[in-house]
Design an enzyme around this catalytic site. Structure first.
Site, short mmCIF file in Angstrom:
data_model
loop_
_atom_site.label_atom_id
_atom_site.label_comp_id
_atom_site.label_asym_id
_atom_site.label_seq_id
_atom_site.Cartn_x
_atom_site.Cartn_y
_atom_site.Cartn_z
N GLU A 229 0.88 -1.18 0.00
CA GLU A 229 0.00 0.00 0.00
C GLU A 229 0.91 1.21 0.00
O GLU A 229 1.58 1.50 1.00
CB GLU A 229 -0.90 0.00 1.23
CG GLU A 229 -1.80 -1.21 1.23
CD GLU A 229 -3.14 -0.94 1.89
OE1 GLU A 229 -3.28 0.07 2.59
OE2 GLU A 229 -4.05 -1.76 1.68
N CYS A 263 -2.09 9.22 3.02
CA CYS A 263 -1.82 8.61 1.71
C CYS A 263 -2.83 9.10 0.70
O CYS A 263 -2.50 9.27 -0.47
CB CYS A 263 -1.84 7.09 1.80
SG CYS A 263 -3.33 6.44 2.55
P1 NDP Z 1 8.50 4.55 4.33
O1 NDP Z 1 8.48 3.88 3.01
O2 NDP Z 1 9.61 5.46 4.63
O3 NDP Z 1 8.47 3.47 5.49
C1 NDP Z 1 7.46 2.46 5.58
C2 NDP Z 1 7.95 1.34 6.49
O4 NDP Z 1 9.02 0.65 5.87
C3 NDP Z 1 8.50 1.84 7.81
O5 NDP Z 1 8.15 0.95 8.85
C4 NDP Z 1 9.98 1.84 7.54
O6 NDP Z 1 10.76 1.80 8.69
C5 NDP Z 1 10.12 0.57 6.75
N1 NDP Z 1 11.35 0.45 5.97
C6 NDP Z 1 12.22 1.43 5.58
N2 NDP Z 1 13.22 0.90 4.83
C7 NDP Z 1 12.98 -0.43 4.75
C8 NDP Z 1 13.64 -1.52 4.11
N3 NDP Z 1 14.75 -1.35 3.40
N4 NDP Z 1 13.12 -2.75 4.23
C9 NDP Z 1 11.97 -2.95 4.93
N5 NDP Z 1 11.31 -1.96 5.56
C10 NDP Z 1 11.79 -0.71 5.47
O7 NDP Z 1 7.09 5.29 4.44
P2 NDP Z 1 6.58 6.21 5.62
O8 NDP Z 1 6.53 5.43 6.88
O9 NDP Z 1 7.31 7.49 5.60
O10 NDP Z 1 5.07 6.47 5.18
C11 NDP Z 1 4.68 7.44 4.28
C12 NDP Z 1 4.31 6.81 2.95
O11 NDP Z 1 3.34 5.80 3.17
C13 NDP Z 1 3.67 7.79 1.99
O12 NDP Z 1 4.19 7.57 0.71
C14 NDP Z 1 2.20 7.41 2.05
O13 NDP Z 1 1.50 7.76 0.88
C15 NDP Z 1 2.28 5.94 2.25
N6 NDP Z 1 1.05 5.42 2.83
C16 NDP Z 1 0.22 4.68 2.05
C17 NDP Z 1 -0.97 4.23 2.56
C18 NDP Z 1 -1.90 3.44 1.71
O14 NDP Z 1 -2.85 2.90 2.26
N7 NDP Z 1 -1.72 3.32 0.41
C19 NDP Z 1 -1.38 4.51 3.94
C20 NDP Z 1 -0.41 5.26 4.68
C21 NDP Z 1 0.75 5.70 4.13
P3 NDP Z 1 11.26 3.14 9.39
O15 NDP Z 1 10.13 4.13 9.37
O16 NDP Z 1 11.52 2.65 10.74
O17 NDP Z 1 12.41 3.61 8.60
#
Ligand code: NDP
Length: 459
Positions: A229, A263
């Protein structure tokens, strides 16, 4: 063990330092979950449902403290933090109401001597890697149906919502979900990567497209069930027969709620030239009326950005728009700290050559573009690699249906925006993702259908 420091984004203060899981710790948790999952799946559905009912009661009982924590950790204004917790309850109720019907064995053929049946089995151990912007929603959209259907879950909340993630786990454990069946995995991106290296049966990821792509790449070749997502660049189109004030107020809320960090936040607005100027006037007035301040203050509508790093992204979009001739109507840049503050920013005279109209902003920045009519608006709405949501404002339902039928997006809205329903599937097209959560499909997503061909031998 590595340390993870949690900051208050409104003040920059350190809230907590947590021990992060390193790769061996993550592997040990995955082994434990694998061992514990069959017994959890063998328990009756009524038993698992009772756990989630107790979890719901726990959320209700602790609502105020949980909202306070969410606000201090993410900067989400307190009223919106409460909204998130309140909005969680109908989601829980939907899962509780539907899970039995959706996962019941089905007989699809019953003939003399031959029956065909479908059984819905849990996937096994699933990883839930989650975003910070709505941690209760995106966390629970996966955790609850996964647990109800008999899966074990390794849950990695975002490092920017780790304390809330810890509370979600605490309440689920207190409600009776065994500790081995639901395990928090604490840490940043490296910890997330270590989790992906485990032999899990499903990965449910919510986050940015860039990270989602990395997740997909790291799983390539392993044939693990994967859901992503991801982000969006969600458009709204206001037709000339719409009321400019009503549409402006709705879209301003859609663009600025949670400081644009949704999002499905409205990220691009197209307005018919006949009402463009009136719409802009009302839009700017609506945004000007949004009170910025301490997110714990009841009157606050605009809080800080959760991540300091996003200030640079937004500033680059603003600079690029200005350099290309966009007209700044309001705001325009970062605000002095401490904390991560960015002014609510509104541009007009924008076009698709600007990053502001192409790349996800994920902040309180919006462009409003003048269009000549429906064909141009539709072409612009579809001129994106994303496809999460799109909305049309007009009193004419037929016109809205024609337009929305032509839009490539997972969810479409008539006279509304930035809305999620537990009864409807939440999914994205293109770079907005793969798979879905919510609705009955979002329960079945955590199951594997097993086909039974049963031929009786007449004796
Ligand atoms: P990120 O992509 O930065 O992070 C998402 C998750 O992935 C976090 O838990 C992060 O950890 C983890 N992560 C980071 N690097 C890795 C890796 N290499 N391998 C595995 N996991 C990893 O997104 P955000 O948390 O900043 O969220 C914002 C984004 O989410 C926006 O683009 C938004 O549009 C989207 N979003 C989409 C939704 C939907 O329903 N379509 C709903 C909500 C948000 P850590 O944060 O600890 O680095």
């Amino acid at each position: 063990m590595n340390a993870l420091t949690v900051h208050n984004p409104a003040t920059g203060d350190v809230l907590a330092t947590l021990e992060a899981d390193d790769a061996p710790a993550v592997a040990a948790k995955a082994r434990t979950a694998r061992d514990a999952q069959p017994a959890w799946a063998a328990r009756s559905l009524a038993d698992r449902r009772a756990c989630i009912e107790r979890f719901r009661a726990g959320v209700v009982a602790e609502r105020e403290a949980l909202a306070h924590l969410l606000t201090t950790e993410t900067g989400k204004p307190i009223r919106m933090a409460r909204n998130e917790l309140d909005g969680l309850l109908p989601r829980i109720d939907f899962f509780l109401e539907q899970v039995e019907r959706v996962t019941a064995d089905e007989t699809v053929l019953a003939q003399e001597g031959l029956r065909e049946r479908i059984q819905h089995l849990p996937l096994g151990v699933v990883a839930n890697i989650s975003a910070w912007n709505y941690p209760w929603f995106v966390g629970c959209n996966v955790l609850l149906p996964a647990l109800l259907t008999g899966n074990a879950v390794l849950y990695k909340p975002s490092e920017f919502a780790s304390l809330t993630g810890r509370e979600i786990v605490r309440l689920l454990h207190a409600a009776g979900v065994p500790h081995d069946v639901l395990q928090p995995v604490v840490g940043g991106g490296e910890t997330g990567a270590a989790l992906l290296a485990q032999p899990v049966h499903g990965v449910f990821f919510t986050g940015s497209h860039a990270t989602g792509q990395r997740v997909a790449q790291s799983l390539a070749g392993r044939l693990v069930h994967l859901q992503l997502e991801l982000g969006g660049k969600d458009p709204g189109y206001v037709c000339e027969d719409a009321d400019p004030r009503t549409a402006a107020e709705s879209l301003a809320d859609g663009a600025m709620y949670n400081a644009g960090q949704s999002c499905c936040a409205v990220e691009r607005i197209y307005v018919h030239e006949a009402i463009h100027d009136a719409f802009v006037r009302h839009f700017v007035e609506a945004v000007r009326g949004m009170r910025r301040g301490d997110p714990l203050d009841e009157a606050t509508y605009l809080g800080p950005l959760t991540r300091a790093g996003q200030i640079g992204v937004l500033q680059a979009q603003v600079d690029d728009a200005l350099a290309q001739g966009a007209q700044l109507q309001l705001g325009g840049g970062a605000l002095p700290g401490p904390g991560n503050w960015f002014d609510a920013t509104v541009f007009t005279e924008v076009h698709h050559g600007m990053a502001l109209m192409r790349e996800e902003s994920f902040g309180p920045v919006i462009g409003i573009q003048r269009v000549r009519g429906d064909d141009e608006a539709l072409a612009l709405m579809n001129d994106t690699r994303y496809g999460l949501t799109a909305g049309v404002y007009t009193p004419d339902e037929g016109r809205a249906r024609r337009l929305l039928s032509g839009v490539r997006a997972g969810s479409v809205y008539w006279n509304c925006c930035d809305r999620v329903s537990p009864r409807l599937p939440w999914s994205g097209v293109g770079d907005s993702g793969l798979g879905l959560t919510l609705s009955t499909y979002g329960i079945q997503a955590f199951t594997r259908p097993k086909a039974w061909h049963l031929r009786s031998v007449s004796g």
